[in-house]
Enzyme design. Structure first.
Site, PDB file in Angstrom:
ATOM      1  N   GLU A 120       0.807  -1.215   0.049  1.00 34.12           N
ATOM      2  CA  GLU A 120       0.093   0.019   0.018  1.00 34.12           C
ATOM      3  C   GLU A 120       0.767   1.232   0.061  1.00 34.12           C
ATOM      4  O   GLU A 120       0.483   2.233   0.726  1.00 34.12           O
ATOM      5  CB  GLU A 120      -1.086  -0.066   1.013  1.00 34.12           C
ATOM      6  CG  GLU A 120      -2.032  -1.269   1.064  1.00 34.12           C
ATOM      7  CD  GLU A 120      -3.011  -1.285   2.161  1.00 34.12           C
ATOM      8  OE1 GLU A 120      -3.112  -0.283   3.208  1.00 34.12           O
ATOM      9  OE2 GLU A 120      -3.779  -2.382   2.315  1.00 34.12           O
ATOM     10  N   GLU A 125      -5.695 -10.092  -2.666  1.00 32.53           N
ATOM     11  CA  GLU A 125      -6.740 -10.243  -1.337  1.00 32.53           C
ATOM     12  C   GLU A 125      -8.173  -9.977  -1.781  1.00 32.53           C
ATOM     13  O   GLU A 125      -8.930  -9.390  -1.438  1.00 32.53           O
ATOM     14  CB  GLU A 125      -6.501  -8.925  -0.505  1.00 32.53           C
ATOM     15  CG  GLU A 125      -4.791  -8.893   0.038  1.00 32.53           C
ATOM     16  CD  GLU A 125      -4.455  -7.924   0.723  1.00 32.53           C
ATOM     17  OE1 GLU A 125      -5.481  -7.277   1.610  1.00 32.53           O
ATOM     18  OE2 GLU A 125      -3.457  -7.575   1.007  1.00 32.53           O
TER      19      GLU A 125
END
Length: 304
Positions: free
Chosen positions: A126, A233
């Site tokens: 991220e 994910e």
């Protein structure tokens, strides 16, 4: 995050057995008894994150949960992904006041390398949404604009000779603008021979309403780098069980059949034990929801 309950055991092979790409899932603090009936790649849900490993302070390491996932992969002969070294959202409390933050990260990576031989590593997680709080200690923006990421990958590469090094982020598969920003980092790392693959989180808040054509276009933009893409994910919920299944039927084939994608990891599968409510596709007692029933049938008839 969630303790796994004991589930009914199955003897069926994993869903992607015999396919050219794997379909994996997370392993929490223990391995659900039906896990091997579905999945053939694993990521520890929380056990390898820096905030978990050194949550007790700079002088201590807690590898217990990370060991569970890694050891299971070793026993089963399936790929293991270490997730993740550098991520602003789950760093240990001590790091903010550490005198040598780069040294602390180096120490973490060296200790992990002495313990594990992962197939894949999410080196930086991220970067666009939750950049590391110690990025200035890693070089800050520097000459590339992303020197702190370059440093992180250099540290990982120097300690893990054979692992495939990945970058990972959310808000990518649904946003062509984010794809271009992501490519800016990716191409810097690729130019320095530091990157082996591209992770794209595919959580329900990014994919539930996403058109299959948009998925294809954005994945192809990333794949044009020549690097493999790994949805990392994936989770999907819906207004009902049938709605969830219908969304799976729109989203999953666009990912699975794309030749740029070499493996997909779901982020949980047991109802009540997933990060986002309603994303389970198997009930605690073992009943398979409509999405899982469809997924099994699809993978039986769609070979890649």
């Amino acid at each position: 995050m969630f303790a796994a309950l004991i589930l009914t055991s199955f003897s069926a092979p994993p869903l992607a057995a015999g396919q050219s790409k794997w379909l994996g899932n997370i392993i929490p603090s223990s391995v659900p008894s039906n896990w091997d009936s579905y999945w053939n790649q694993a990521t520890s849900e929380n056990g390898c994150k820096w905030g978990t490993v050194q949550g007790g302070g700079a002088a201590s390491f807690n590898w217990a949960q990370c060991d569970v996932a890694y050891n299971h992969c070793q026993q089963r002969g399936i790929p293991f992904k270490y997730h993740a070294f550098v991520w602003g959202s789950q760093e240990p409390g001590f790091i903010g006041s550490a005198g040598d933050q780069k040294g602390a990260l180096t120490n973490l990576i060296k200790n992990a390398a002495a313990r594990y031989k992962p197939d894949f590593i999410d080196v930086v997680n991220e970067a666009l949404h939750a950049p590391s709080n110690i990025r200035n200690a890693l070089g800050g923006s520097g000459s590339t604009g992303w020197d702190w990421i370059v440093t992180s990958f250099e540290l990982a590469k120097s300690n893990f000779g054979s692992a495939k090094l990945l970058i990972n982020d959310y808000g990518i598969v649904n946003d062509s603008g984010a794809v271009q920003r992501y490519l800016g980092i990716i191409n810097i790392l690729k130019g320095k021979s530091l990157l082996n693959g591209i992770g794209i989180q595919c959580h329900q808040f990014n994919v539930n309403t996403l058109a299959a054509a948009t998925i294809t276009a954005n994945v192809n933009s990333l794949g044009a780098t020549g690097l493999p893409v790994y949805p990392s994910e994936l989770d999907i919920n819906g207004n009902s069980e049938s709605d969830q299944a219908q969304i799976y039927q729109r989203v999953f084939p666009a990912l699975w059949t794309n030749t740029n994608i070499k493996g997909i990891t779901l982020w949980g599968y047991i109802t009540g034990q997933t990060w986002k409510d309603g994303t389970g596709i198997v009930e605690v007692g073992g009943r398979e929801r409509a999405a899982m029933t469809w997924l099994k049938g699809y993978l039986e008839t769609t070979k890649v």
